[in-house]
Design a protein around this motif. Sequence first.
Motif, PDB file in Angstrom:
ATOM      1  N   MET A   1       0.787  -1.215   0.046  1.00 42.17           N
ATOM      2  CA  MET A   1      -0.402   0.255   0.060  1.00 42.17           C
ATOM      3  C   MET A   1       0.430   1.030  -0.355  1.00 42.17           C
ATOM      4  N   ILE A   2       1.681   1.695   1.121  1.00 42.20           N
ATOM      5  CA  ILE A   2       2.870   2.264   1.130  1.00 42.20           C
ATOM      6  C   ILE A   2       3.926   1.917   0.869  1.00 42.20           C
ATOM      7  N   ASP A   3       4.853   2.826   0.123  1.00 42.98           N
ATOM      8  CA  ASP A   3       6.022   2.373  -0.432  1.00 42.98           C
ATOM      9  C   ASP A   3       6.805   3.249   0.866  1.00 42.98           C
ATOM     10  N   TRP A   4       7.262   2.387   1.025  1.00 41.61           N
ATOM     11  CA  TRP A   4       8.214   3.073   2.905  1.00 41.61           C
ATOM     12  C   TRP A   4       9.819   3.553   2.087  1.00 41.61           C
ATOM     13  N   SER A   5      10.658   3.068   2.033  1.00 44.38           N
ATOM     14  CA  SER A   5      11.384   3.316   1.224  1.00 44.38           C
ATOM     15  C   SER A   5      11.445   4.466   0.506  1.00 44.38           C
ATOM     16  N   ARG A   6      10.417   4.744  -0.502  1.00 44.08           N
ATOM     17  CA  ARG A   6       9.897   6.234  -1.506  1.00 44.08           C
ATOM     18  C   ARG A   6      10.050   7.084   0.109  1.00 44.08           C
ATOM     19  N   VAL A   7       9.195   7.060   0.958  1.00 43.16           N
ATOM     20  CA  VAL A   7       8.938   8.282   2.065  1.00 43.16           C
ATOM     21  C   VAL A   7      10.136   8.126   2.599  1.00 43.16           C
ATOM     22  N   ASP A   8      11.004   6.682   3.056  1.00 39.90           N
ATOM     23  CA  ASP A   8      12.600   7.068   3.508  1.00 39.90           C
ATOM     24  C   ASP A   8      13.326   8.182   3.002  1.00 39.90           C
ATOM     25  N   GLU A   9      13.560   7.844   1.308  1.00 46.09           N
ATOM     26  CA  GLU A   9      14.367   8.631   0.294  1.00 46.09           C
ATOM     27  C   GLU A   9      14.236  10.107   0.360  1.00 46.09           C
ATOM     28  N   LEU A  10      12.336   9.943   0.448  1.00 49.68           N
ATOM     29  CA  LEU A  10      12.263  11.347   0.452  1.00 49.68           C
ATOM     30  C   LEU A  10      12.242  11.927   1.640  1.00 49.68           C
ATOM     31  N   VAL A  11      12.530  11.845   2.529  1.00 58.86           N
ATOM     32  CA  VAL A  11      12.908  11.964   4.284  1.00 58.86           C
ATOM     33  C   VAL A  11      14.468  12.713   3.787  1.00 58.86           C
ATOM     34  N   ASP A  12      15.254  11.980   2.756  1.00 59.99           N
ATOM     35  CA  ASP A  12      16.580  12.111   3.595  1.00 59.99           C
ATOM     36  C   ASP A  12      17.084  12.600   1.987  1.00 59.99           C
ATOM     37  N   GLU A  13      16.083  13.023   1.332  1.00 62.48           N
ATOM     38  CA  GLU A  13      16.295  14.262   0.164  1.00 62.48           C
ATOM     39  C   GLU A  13      16.078  15.487   0.664  1.00 62.48           C
ATOM     40  N   ILE A  14      14.768  15.884   1.741  1.00 61.59           N
ATOM     41  CA  ILE A  14      13.987  17.125   1.885  1.00 61.59           C
ATOM     42  C   ILE A  14      15.150  17.418   3.517  1.00 61.59           C
ATOM     43  N   GLY A  15      14.915  17.014   4.460  1.00 59.07           N
ATOM     44  CA  GLY A  15      15.105  16.626   5.668  1.00 59.07           C
ATOM     45  C   GLY A  15      13.629  16.790   6.377  1.00 59.07           C
ATOM     46  N   ALA A  16      13.857  15.729   7.475  1.00 62.13           N
ATOM     47  CA  ALA A  16      12.629  15.576   8.266  1.00 62.13           C
ATOM     48  C   ALA A  16      12.041  16.634   8.757  1.00 62.13           C
ATOM     49  N   GLU A  17      12.593  18.476   8.741  1.00 60.87           N
ATOM     50  CA  GLU A  17      12.064  19.595   8.739  1.00 60.87           C
ATOM     51  C   GLU A  17      11.164  19.545   7.792  1.00 60.87           C
ATOM     52  N   ASP A  18      11.105  19.664   6.913  1.00 56.60           N
ATOM     53  CA  ASP A  18      10.754  20.180   5.957  1.00 56.60           C
ATOM     54  C   ASP A  18       9.534  19.037   5.275  1.00 56.60           C
ATOM     55  N   PHE A  19       9.672  17.638   5.537  1.00 56.92           N
ATOM     56  CA  PHE A  19       8.834  17.022   4.985  1.00 56.92           C
ATOM     57  C   PHE A  19       7.071  16.903   5.219  1.00 56.92           C
ATOM     58  N   ALA A  20       6.539  17.283   6.545  1.00 57.02           N
ATOM     59  CA  ALA A  20       5.474  17.472   7.345  1.00 57.02           C
ATOM     60  C   ALA A  20       5.055  18.534   5.367  1.00 57.02           C
ATOM     61  N   GLU A  21       5.656  19.722   5.211  1.00 57.89           N
ATOM     62  CA  GLU A  21       5.273  20.585   4.170  1.00 57.89           C
ATOM     63  C   GLU A  21       5.087  20.159   3.236  1.00 57.89           C
ATOM     64  N   VAL A  22       5.883  19.190   2.780  1.00 58.47           N
ATOM     65  CA  VAL A  22       5.675  18.352   1.538  1.00 58.47           C
ATOM     66  C   VAL A  22       4.423  17.257   1.313  1.00 58.47           C
ATOM     67  N   VAL A  23       4.405  16.938   2.536  1.00 59.67           N
ATOM     68  CA  VAL A  23       3.160  15.972   2.757  1.00 59.67           C
ATOM     69  C   VAL A  23       2.138  17.219   2.727  1.00 59.67           C
ATOM     70  N   ASP A  24       1.883  17.910   3.496  1.00 63.76           N
ATOM     71  CA  ASP A  24       0.646  18.394   3.667  1.00 63.76           C
ATOM     72  C   ASP A  24       0.417  18.991   2.129  1.00 63.76           C
ATOM     73  N   LEU A  25       0.934  19.391   1.191  1.00 65.08           N
ATOM     74  CA  LEU A  25       1.017  20.062   0.086  1.00 65.08           C
ATOM     75  C   LEU A  25       0.363  18.923  -0.227  1.00 65.08           C
ATOM     76  N   PHE A  26       1.503  17.378  -0.226  1.00 64.82           N
ATOM     77  CA  PHE A  26       0.681  16.607  -1.149  1.00 64.82           C
ATOM     78  C   PHE A  26      -0.646  16.331  -1.069  1.00 64.82           C
TER      79      PHE A  26
END
Length: 111
Positions: A1-26
Amino acid sequence: MIDWSRVDELVDEIGAEDFAEVVDLFLDEVEIAIVALEKCEGNPVVTEEQMHFLKGASLNLGFADLAALCLKGEKSAAAGAPDAVSPKEVRNAFEVSRRKFEQDLPGRLAA
Protein backbone atom coordinates in the motif's frame (compact mmCIF):
# COMPACT_ATOMS: atom_id res chain seq x y z
CA MET A 1 0.00 0.00 0.00
CA ILE A 2 2.73 2.46 1.01
CA ASP A 3 6.22 2.26 -0.46
CA TRP A 4 8.07 3.13 2.72
CA SER A 5 11.45 3.01 1.00
CA ARG A 6 10.25 5.92 -1.18
CA VAL A 7 9.08 7.80 1.91
CA ASP A 8 12.46 7.24 3.58
CA GLU A 9 14.23 8.42 0.42
CA LEU A 10 12.11 11.57 0.30
CA VAL A 11 12.77 12.34 3.96
CA ASP A 12 16.51 11.94 3.29
CA GLU A 13 16.28 14.20 0.23
CA ILE A 14 14.37 17.09 1.77
CA GLY A 15 14.97 16.62 5.47
CA ALA A 16 12.57 15.74 8.24
CA GLU A 17 11.90 19.42 8.97
CA ASP A 18 10.44 20.10 5.52
CA PHE A 19 8.77 16.71 5.10
CA ALA A 20 5.55 17.70 6.90
CA GLU A 21 5.13 20.66 4.55
CA VAL A 22 5.58 18.38 1.51
CA VAL A 23 3.02 15.92 2.91
CA ASP A 24 0.49 18.70 3.51
CA LEU A 25 1.00 20.02 -0.02
CA PHE A 26 0.63 16.52 -1.46
CA LEU A 27 -2.58 15.85 0.44
CA ASP A 28 -4.07 19.19 -0.64
CA GLU A 29 -3.13 18.72 -4.30
CA VAL A 30 -4.48 15.17 -4.38
CA GLU A 31 -7.76 16.32 -2.85
CA ILE A 32 -8.08 19.04 -5.52
CA ALA A 33 -7.35 16.53 -8.29
CA ILE A 34 -9.90 14.05 -6.95
CA VAL A 35 -12.56 16.76 -6.83
CA ALA A 36 -11.72 17.66 -10.45
CA LEU A 37 -12.00 13.98 -11.34
CA GLU A 38 -15.39 13.76 -9.66
CA LYS A 39 -16.63 16.85 -11.50
CA CYS A 40 -15.55 15.59 -14.93
CA GLU A 41 -16.67 12.00 -14.52
CA GLY A 42 -16.95 10.40 -17.94
CA ASN A 43 -14.76 12.94 -19.75
CA PRO A 44 -11.87 10.90 -21.15
CA VAL A 45 -9.45 13.82 -21.66
CA VAL A 46 -9.85 15.32 -18.19
CA THR A 47 -9.96 11.87 -16.60
CA GLU A 48 -6.70 10.91 -18.27
CA GLU A 49 -5.05 14.18 -17.19
CA GLN A 50 -6.19 13.90 -13.58
CA MET A 51 -5.28 10.22 -13.35
CA HIS A 52 -1.82 11.03 -14.75
CA PHE A 53 -1.32 13.78 -12.17
CA LEU A 54 -2.58 11.59 -9.33
CA LYS A 55 -0.33 8.72 -10.42
CA GLY A 56 2.75 10.92 -10.38
CA ALA A 57 1.93 12.61 -7.10
CA SER A 58 1.21 9.25 -5.50
CA LEU A 59 4.49 7.76 -6.68
CA ASN A 60 6.39 10.75 -5.31
CA LEU A 61 5.08 10.17 -1.80
CA GLY A 62 5.02 6.38 -1.91
CA PHE A 63 1.27 5.79 -2.20
CA ALA A 64 1.88 2.70 -4.34
CA ASP A 65 -1.65 1.25 -4.45
CA LEU A 66 -3.18 4.59 -5.36
CA ALA A 67 -0.56 5.09 -8.08
CA ALA A 68 -1.34 1.66 -9.56
CA LEU A 69 -5.07 2.39 -9.60
CA CYS A 70 -4.48 5.76 -11.26
CA LEU A 71 -2.22 4.17 -13.87
CA LYS A 72 -5.06 1.80 -14.73
CA GLY A 73 -7.47 4.74 -14.89
CA GLU A 74 -5.09 6.80 -17.02
CA LYS A 75 -4.59 4.00 -19.55
CA SER A 76 -8.30 3.20 -19.65
CA ALA A 77 -9.24 6.83 -20.22
CA ALA A 78 -6.64 7.10 -23.00
CA ALA A 79 -8.23 4.06 -24.62
CA GLY A 80 -11.68 5.68 -24.49
CA ALA A 81 -12.97 4.02 -21.31
CA PRO A 82 -12.88 6.83 -18.72
CA ASP A 83 -15.29 5.00 -16.42
CA ALA A 84 -13.07 1.92 -15.96
CA VAL A 85 -11.82 3.41 -12.67
CA SER A 86 -14.39 5.57 -10.93
CA PRO A 87 -13.64 8.71 -8.94
CA LYS A 88 -15.17 6.91 -5.96
CA GLU A 89 -12.58 4.12 -6.28
CA VAL A 90 -9.81 6.70 -6.43
CA ARG A 91 -11.14 8.57 -3.40
CA ASN A 92 -11.49 5.34 -1.43
CA ALA A 93 -7.96 4.23 -2.31
CA PHE A 94 -6.64 7.65 -1.32
CA GLU A 95 -8.46 7.65 2.02
CA VAL A 96 -7.31 4.12 2.91
CA SER A 97 -3.72 4.94 1.93
CA ARG A 98 -3.84 8.24 3.79
CA ARG A 99 -5.05 6.60 7.00
CA LYS A 100 -2.34 3.93 6.79
CA PHE A 101 0.30 6.56 6.03
CA GLU A 102 -0.76 8.83 8.92
CA GLN A 103 -0.99 5.85 11.28
CA ASP A 104 2.45 4.41 10.52
CA LEU A 105 4.46 7.54 9.70
CA PRO A 106 5.20 8.73 13.26
CA GLY A 107 6.79 5.41 14.18
CA ARG A 108 8.89 5.41 11.05
CA LEU A 109 10.11 8.97 11.59
CA ALA A 110 11.01 8.19 15.20
CA ALA A 111 13.08 5.17 14.20
